[in-house]
Scaffold this motif. Structure first.
Motif, PDB file in Angstrom:
ATOM      1  N   ARG A 273       7.512 -17.824  19.005  1.00  0.00           N
ATOM      2  CA  ARG A 273       7.623 -18.411  17.673  1.00  0.00           C
ATOM      3  C   ARG A 273       7.435 -19.922  17.761  1.00  0.00           C
ATOM      4  O   ARG A 273       7.740 -20.539  18.779  1.00  0.00           O
ATOM      5  CB  ARG A 273       8.992 -18.122  17.036  1.00  0.00           C
ATOM      6  CG  ARG A 273       9.298 -16.641  16.865  1.00  0.00           C
ATOM      7  CD  ARG A 273      10.743 -16.421  16.456  1.00  0.00           C
ATOM      8  NE  ARG A 273      11.062 -14.984  16.378  1.00  0.00           N
ATOM      9  CZ  ARG A 273      12.292 -14.509  16.224  1.00  0.00           C
ATOM     10  NH1 ARG A 273      13.322 -15.337  16.123  1.00  0.00           N
ATOM     11  NH2 ARG A 273      12.489 -13.194  16.171  1.00  0.00           N
ATOM     12  N   VAL A 274       6.957 -20.512  16.681  1.00  0.00           N
ATOM     13  CA  VAL A 274       6.837 -21.964  16.565  1.00  0.00           C
ATOM     14  C   VAL A 274       7.449 -22.368  15.232  1.00  0.00           C
ATOM     15  O   VAL A 274       7.170 -21.744  14.201  1.00  0.00           O
ATOM     16  CB  VAL A 274       5.369 -22.438  16.629  1.00  0.00           C
ATOM     17  CG1 VAL A 274       5.287 -23.958  16.462  1.00  0.00           C
ATOM     18  CG2 VAL A 274       4.714 -22.007  17.945  1.00  0.00           C
ATOM     19  N   VAL A 275       8.296 -23.381  15.257  1.00  0.00           N
ATOM     20  CA  VAL A 275       8.881 -23.922  14.029  1.00  0.00           C
ATOM     21  C   VAL A 275       8.425 -25.366  13.892  1.00  0.00           C
ATOM     22  O   VAL A 275       8.485 -26.136  14.863  1.00  0.00           O
ATOM     23  CB  VAL A 275      10.419 -23.852  14.060  1.00  0.00           C
ATOM     24  CG1 VAL A 275      11.015 -24.529  12.817  1.00  0.00           C
ATOM     25  CG2 VAL A 275      10.890 -22.407  14.139  1.00  0.00           C
ATOM     26  N   THR A 276       7.933 -25.746  12.721  1.00  0.00           N
ATOM     27  CA  THR A 276       7.487 -27.121  12.485  1.00  0.00           C
ATOM     28  C   THR A 276       8.430 -27.792  11.494  1.00  0.00           C
ATOM     29  O   THR A 276       8.876 -27.167  10.534  1.00  0.00           O
ATOM     30  CB  THR A 276       6.052 -27.142  11.931  1.00  0.00           C
ATOM     31  OG1 THR A 276       6.014 -26.493  10.648  1.00  0.00           O
ATOM     32  CG2 THR A 276       5.101 -26.416  12.873  1.00  0.00           C
ATOM     33  N   ARG A 277       8.719 -29.065  11.757  1.00  0.00           N
ATOM     34  CA  ARG A 277       9.628 -29.806  10.873  1.00  0.00           C
ATOM     35  C   ARG A 277       9.045 -31.162  10.549  1.00  0.00           C
ATOM     36  O   ARG A 277       8.555 -31.851  11.443  1.00  0.00           O
ATOM     37  CB  ARG A 277      10.989 -30.010  11.543  1.00  0.00           C
ATOM     38  CG  ARG A 277      11.834 -28.769  11.661  1.00  0.00           C
ATOM     39  CD  ARG A 277      13.316 -29.118  11.829  1.00  0.00           C
ATOM     40  NE  ARG A 277      13.572 -29.938  12.999  1.00  0.00           N
ATOM     41  CZ  ARG A 277      14.183 -31.112  12.965  1.00  0.00           C
ATOM     42  NH1 ARG A 277      14.563 -31.656  11.816  1.00  0.00           N
ATOM     43  NH2 ARG A 277      14.410 -31.775  14.083  1.00  0.00           N
ATOM     44  N   PRO A 278       9.106 -31.586   9.286  1.00  0.00           N
ATOM     45  CA  PRO A 278       8.652 -32.933   8.944  1.00  0.00           C
ATOM     46  C   PRO A 278       9.719 -33.962   9.313  1.00  0.00           C
ATOM     47  O   PRO A 278      10.919 -33.716   9.155  1.00  0.00           O
ATOM     48  CB  PRO A 278       8.464 -32.861   7.424  1.00  0.00           C
ATOM     49  CG  PRO A 278       9.470 -31.834   6.981  1.00  0.00           C
ATOM     50  CD  PRO A 278       9.532 -30.824   8.090  1.00  0.00           C
ATOM     51  N   PHE A 279       9.268 -35.096   9.818  1.00  0.00           N
ATOM     52  CA  PHE A 279      10.205 -36.182  10.107  1.00  0.00           C
ATOM     53  C   PHE A 279      10.349 -37.062   8.869  1.00  0.00           C
ATOM     54  O   PHE A 279       9.359 -37.452   8.257  1.00  0.00           O
ATOM     55  CB  PHE A 279       9.725 -37.027  11.280  1.00  0.00           C
ATOM     56  CG  PHE A 279      10.594 -38.241  11.519  1.00  0.00           C
ATOM     57  CD1 PHE A 279      11.850 -38.101  12.084  1.00  0.00           C
ATOM     58  CD2 PHE A 279      10.160 -39.504  11.157  1.00  0.00           C
ATOM     59  CE1 PHE A 279      12.658 -39.202  12.306  1.00  0.00           C
ATOM     60  CE2 PHE A 279      10.960 -40.617  11.368  1.00  0.00           C
ATOM     61  CZ  PHE A 279      12.212 -40.468  11.944  1.00  0.00           C
ATOM     62  N   VAL A 280      11.594 -37.362   8.535  1.00  0.00           N
ATOM     63  CA  VAL A 280      11.891 -38.261   7.421  1.00  0.00           C
ATOM     64  C   VAL A 280      12.816 -39.358   7.941  1.00  0.00           C
ATOM     65  O   VAL A 280      13.901 -39.063   8.463  1.00  0.00           O
ATOM     66  CB  VAL A 280      12.558 -37.526   6.243  1.00  0.00           C
ATOM     67  CG1 VAL A 280      12.869 -38.510   5.117  1.00  0.00           C
ATOM     68  CG2 VAL A 280      11.668 -36.394   5.738  1.00  0.00           C
ATOM     69  N   ARG A 281      12.396 -40.591   7.840  1.00  0.00           N
ATOM     70  CA  ARG A 281      13.235 -41.705   8.294  1.00  0.00           C
ATOM     71  C   ARG A 281      14.397 -41.880   7.324  1.00  0.00           C
ATOM     72  O   ARG A 281      14.198 -42.080   6.125  1.00  0.00           O
ATOM     73  CB  ARG A 281      12.413 -42.994   8.365  1.00  0.00           C
ATOM     74  CG  ARG A 281      13.184 -44.209   8.896  1.00  0.00           C
ATOM     75  CD  ARG A 281      12.244 -45.404   9.009  1.00  0.00           C
ATOM     76  NE  ARG A 281      12.907 -46.597   9.515  1.00  0.00           N
ATOM     77  CZ  ARG A 281      13.488 -47.517   8.738  1.00  0.00           C
ATOM     78  NH1 ARG A 281      13.452 -47.374   7.404  1.00  0.00           N
ATOM     79  NH2 ARG A 281      14.079 -48.577   9.260  1.00  0.00           N
ATOM     80  N   ARG A 282      15.622 -41.808   7.849  1.00  0.00           N
ATOM     81  CA  ARG A 282      16.835 -41.969   7.049  1.00  0.00           C
ATOM     82  C   ARG A 282      17.742 -42.984   7.734  1.00  0.00           C
ATOM     83  O   ARG A 282      18.788 -42.652   8.288  1.00  0.00           O
ATOM     84  CB  ARG A 282      17.540 -40.621   6.882  1.00  0.00           C
ATOM     85  CG  ARG A 282      16.770 -39.624   6.019  1.00  0.00           C
ATOM     86  CD  ARG A 282      17.495 -38.293   5.934  1.00  0.00           C
ATOM     87  NE  ARG A 282      17.427 -37.555   7.184  1.00  0.00           N
ATOM     88  CZ  ARG A 282      18.178 -36.489   7.459  1.00  0.00           C
ATOM     89  NH1 ARG A 282      19.070 -36.074   6.591  1.00  0.00           N
ATOM     90  NH2 ARG A 282      18.036 -35.861   8.613  1.00  0.00           N
ATOM     91  N   ALA A 283      17.306 -44.233   7.699  1.00  0.00           N
ATOM     92  CA  ALA A 283      18.005 -45.286   8.427  1.00  0.00           C
ATOM     93  C   ALA A 283      19.396 -45.562   7.875  1.00  0.00           C
ATOM     94  O   ALA A 283      20.276 -46.040   8.596  1.00  0.00           O
ATOM     95  CB  ALA A 283      17.168 -46.564   8.418  1.00  0.00           C
ATOM     96  N   ASP A 284      19.631 -45.278   6.584  1.00  0.00           N
ATOM     97  CA  ASP A 284      20.965 -45.483   6.024  1.00  0.00           C
ATOM     98  C   ASP A 284      21.965 -44.501   6.614  1.00  0.00           C
ATOM     99  O   ASP A 284      23.143 -44.830   6.801  1.00  0.00           O
ATOM    100  CB  ASP A 284      20.933 -45.323   4.491  1.00  0.00           C
ATOM    101  CG  ASP A 284      20.168 -46.440   3.808  1.00  0.00           C
ATOM    102  OD1 ASP A 284      20.024 -47.513   4.431  1.00  0.00           O
ATOM    103  OD2 ASP A 284      19.714 -46.241   2.674  1.00  0.00           O
ATOM    104  N   GLU A 285      21.493 -43.300   6.912  1.00  0.00           N
ATOM    105  CA  GLU A 285      22.353 -42.267   7.481  1.00  0.00           C
ATOM    106  C   GLU A 285      22.400 -42.340   9.001  1.00  0.00           C
ATOM    107  O   GLU A 285      23.448 -42.136   9.616  1.00  0.00           O
ATOM    108  CB  GLU A 285      21.849 -40.894   7.037  1.00  0.00           C
ATOM    109  CG  GLU A 285      22.734 -39.743   7.466  1.00  0.00           C
ATOM    110  CD  GLU A 285      22.235 -38.418   6.897  1.00  0.00           C
ATOM    111  OE1 GLU A 285      22.828 -37.381   7.252  1.00  0.00           O
ATOM    112  OE2 GLU A 285      21.264 -38.429   6.107  1.00  0.00           O
ATOM    113  N   PHE A 286      21.238 -42.615   9.609  1.00  0.00           N
ATOM    114  CA  PHE A 286      21.138 -42.729  11.059  1.00  0.00           C
ATOM    115  C   PHE A 286      20.661 -44.149  11.376  1.00  0.00           C
ATOM    116  O   PHE A 286      19.455 -44.416  11.410  1.00  0.00           O
ATOM    117  CB  PHE A 286      20.155 -41.692  11.613  1.00  0.00           C
ATOM    118  CG  PHE A 286      20.527 -40.277  11.279  1.00  0.00           C
ATOM    119  CD1 PHE A 286      21.573 -39.643  11.936  1.00  0.00           C
ATOM    120  CD2 PHE A 286      19.837 -39.578  10.305  1.00  0.00           C
ATOM    121  CE1 PHE A 286      21.922 -38.341  11.637  1.00  0.00           C
ATOM    122  CE2 PHE A 286      20.170 -38.266  10.000  1.00  0.00           C
ATOM    123  CZ  PHE A 286      21.227 -37.648  10.660  1.00  0.00           C
TER     124      PHE A 286
END
Length: 269
Positions: free
Chosen positions: A195-208
């Motif tokens: 299986r392959v799972v793909t995820r989009p990266f979202v920059r969340r600098a306020d949270e991380f």
């Protein structure tokens, strides 16, 4: 720790191990850098108390339909800590041959011996958590591995008799392009995970807050991310994978593919 489901149908237990050896700049999970093995031992002691509190309310000996161990980096734990973790679960719940057991690993923290141990502890599904295969596209972002290392890990996992091997890829990272993502998908398909799972990266600098170190100018545009998603989907389907749900792909013989074809597929959060 998260417990969901119904006792009569079997419960789903998700254990979060937040420890990593380093903090990846692109990390979008709740994670801590383990200062020592004692930090993990303390966490396992807290986990044991949490399990005690839960089973005092619902009773011990309920069957688990699903058990997932995620991170962080679960395979950062020593052999003794992994064995203790599984012993804690089995002290409070029943894990049967039908329980779907899965664990996440990162390639550079594992070995043939560790994979055999994890399989021996009853984990049948292995999730190889990475960002992208091409290390030149994301220097310093973390979780970037060469095809040679991944081929070695997949081979060891096959030899250890894991039933399902899943590879997780991410798109939208700084420095990525639609072309580089297509190349990563091609390399992933050559490794032939189940299986392959793909995820989009979202920059969340306020949270991380550590993500503030990312070069914003190097982040792909929305149009580029859409092109990456389309390229990944096309590449995996051409490689023979079946598109499952929104962002997962499986071989035609996989039980997820069969369930989707038969109209029996459902998502369990």
């Amino acid at each position: 720790l998260t417990l969901t489901g119904a006792i009569a149908e079997g419960l789903a237990l998700n254990i979060h191990l937040p420890f990593c050896s380093v903090r990846c700049v692109s990390c979008d999970r709740i994670a801590l850098v383990a200062g020592s093995g004692a930090d993990i031992d303390d966490y396992l002691a807290g986990l044991e108390e949490e399990l005690n509190q839960i089973t005092r309310r619902i009773g011990q000996g309920n069957v688990l339909a699903q058990l997932h161990v995620g991170g962080g980096t679960p395979n950062l734990l020593t052999a003794a800590q992994l064995a203790k973790l599984m012993a804690l679960v089995e002290r409070h719940f029943i894990v049967t041959e039908h329980t779907e057991t899965s664990i996440e690993i990162i390639p550079d923290r594992t070995s043939r011996t560790q994979l055999e141990l994890i399989r021996g502890l009853g984990f049948r599904q292995l999730i190889v958590e990475l960002r992208q295969i091409d290390p030149l596209a994301q220097q310093g972002l973390g979780r970037s591995y060469s095809p040679e290392l991944l081929q070695d890990v997949i081979g060891n996992a096959r030899a250890a008799a894991f039933e399902t091997i899943t590879m997780e890829l991410m798109y939208g990272l700084p420095g990525q392009t639609p072309t580089s993502v297509k190349e990563s998908v091609s390399l992933a398909a050559d490794l032939a995970p189940d299986r392959v799972v793909t995820r989009p990266f979202v920059r969340r600098a306020d949270e991380f807050t550590h993500q503030k170190a990312l070069d914003v100018e190097a982040l792909p545009t929305l149009a580029e991310k859409m092109a990456m998603f389309v390229g990944m989907s096309d590449g995996l389907e051409r490689a023979g994978y079946v598109w499952i749900g929104i962002n997962a792909y499986a071989k035609p013989s996989d039980r997820l593919s069969r369930a989707q074809e038969e109209g029996l597929l459902r998502r369990n959060r």
